[in-house]
Design an enzyme around this catalytic site. Structure first.
Site, PDB file in Angstrom:
ATOM      1  N   GLY A  32       0.864  -1.174   0.000  1.00 33.85           N
ATOM      2  CA  GLY A  32       0.000   0.000   0.000  1.00 33.85           C
ATOM      3  C   GLY A  32       0.898   1.221   0.000  1.00 33.85           C
ATOM      4  O   GLY A  32       1.932   1.231   0.686  1.00 33.85           O
ATOM      5  N   ASP A 256       6.809   5.274  -4.154  1.00 33.96           N
ATOM      6  CA  ASP A 256       6.729   5.335  -2.695  1.00 33.96           C
ATOM      7  C   ASP A 256       8.131   5.373  -2.095  1.00 33.96           C
ATOM      8  O   ASP A 256       8.390   6.078  -1.117  1.00 33.96           O
ATOM      9  CB  ASP A 256       5.974   4.115  -2.159  1.00 33.96           C
TER      10      ASP A 256
END
Length: 315
Positions: A32, A256
């Site tokens: 995530g 990320d």
């Protein structure tokens, strides 16, 4: 606390061999954008907290245990009985063809609401990290983000926003409106060129950087793929070159990783240019390992790589 981030993490299933329609066995991991970022921050020696909601099921419990094991604070992650932990499948056909299928509609995280935010907890952080994925999950998740920004502004916390556009989650009209709204309230923006073009209808990196500044950001870092990233402030802009990777194994999670590297540089009080350089290096290393977080490096590895960029990092 250095960083607090808010968002959904899902169970990641990847076929061991071949296409999903032929697969009989899958590797189970977790992924995530926000927890990837938090793990990246933790591995670089800083304190990160992840706020979320998962199903009170074995997969949700395993996820919390895994992320806690990476040194991330998870004491504000809620377990609920009324919805399940989200899933997604990642099919790596080759390094340039990675296909992702989400099964997240009605997931536990999509029912997050503003009342789960604890201002006393959030105000301990120096930075609040948000992505454009969370507000796309539901209207209540959007309200969570707005409430978090309000708390951050009230307490002098720097808001870092990665648009992380996911067109499949909502209409383009709503996505553009919401992402511009959040961008206008953020201190630091970390878009890619494609996201900038989506938001402003402009593809020139220099003009895009200036548009984001005009929209309210104090610092803009515009990612331009293998070329690296531009940074923009009110005083200057510059392209910071990327790092060569001999073999890309899995590109998912590189953005990320970039965000974690860049923000960790700010925490370490590096110049913006050096912080972007660290972001580029982390993003490059992430692509050399299969999985969203498995390639996130520790600080000593980053230092070696930055000072020996010609080294083969395909591992």
């Amino acid at each position: 606390m250095d960083i607090v981030t808010i968002g959904e993490t899902m169970v990641l299933l990847t076929p061991e061999n071949g296409l999903m329609k032929y697969a009989t066995t899958y590797n189970r991991k977790y992924g995530g954008a926000e927890s990837n970022f938090a793990i990246g921050i933790s591995r670089l020696g800083h304190q990160a907290a992840w706020i979320s909601q998962v199903g009170n099921d074995e997969l949700g419990k395993g996820m919390i245990s895994f992320i806690r094991g990476e040194g991330v604070h998870v004491d504000k992650v809620k377990l609920i009985d009324s919805a399940s932990t989200g899933l997604y499948f990642k099919e790596v056909r080759n390094e340039s063809d990675v296909r992702v299928q989400y099964y997240r509609k009605g997931s536990a995280a999509s029912f997050m609401s503003p009342d789960m935010l604890d201002e006393e907890y959030l105000k301990k952080a120096k930075y609040l990290h948000l992505t454009g994925i969370t507000p796309a999950l539901s209207d209540s998740c959007y309200q969570v983000i707005l409430q978090a920004i309000e708390i951050a502004k009230r307490n002098g916390i720097t808001v870092v926003f990665d648009p992380n556009l996911r067109k499949k989650l909502w209409s383009e009209e709503k996505a553009r409106k919401v992402l511009l709204d959040i961008a206008g309230q953020s201190d630091i923006i970390l878009p890619g060129v494609a996201e900038g073009e989506f938001l402003f209808g402009e593809s020139d990196p220099i003009l895009l950087g200036k548009r984001f500044l005009e929209h309210g950001a104090k610092i803009v870092v515009l990612k331009v793929g293998a070329k690296g990233a531009y940074y923009f402030t009110s005083d200057e802009y510059k392209l910071v070159p990327g790092f060569k990777v001999e073999k890309v194994v899995d590109p998912v999670g590189a953005g990320d990783g970039f965000a974690a590297g860049f923000v960790s540089g700010l925490i370490d009080e590096l110049t913006i240019e050096k912080a972007v350089e660290r972001g580029n290096a982390v993003g490059a290393l992430v692509t050399t390992i299969s999985g969203d977080v498995e390639g996130l490096p520790e600080k000593s590895e980053i230092e070696r790589f930055i000072h020996s960029p010609a080294e083969d990092i395909s591992r």
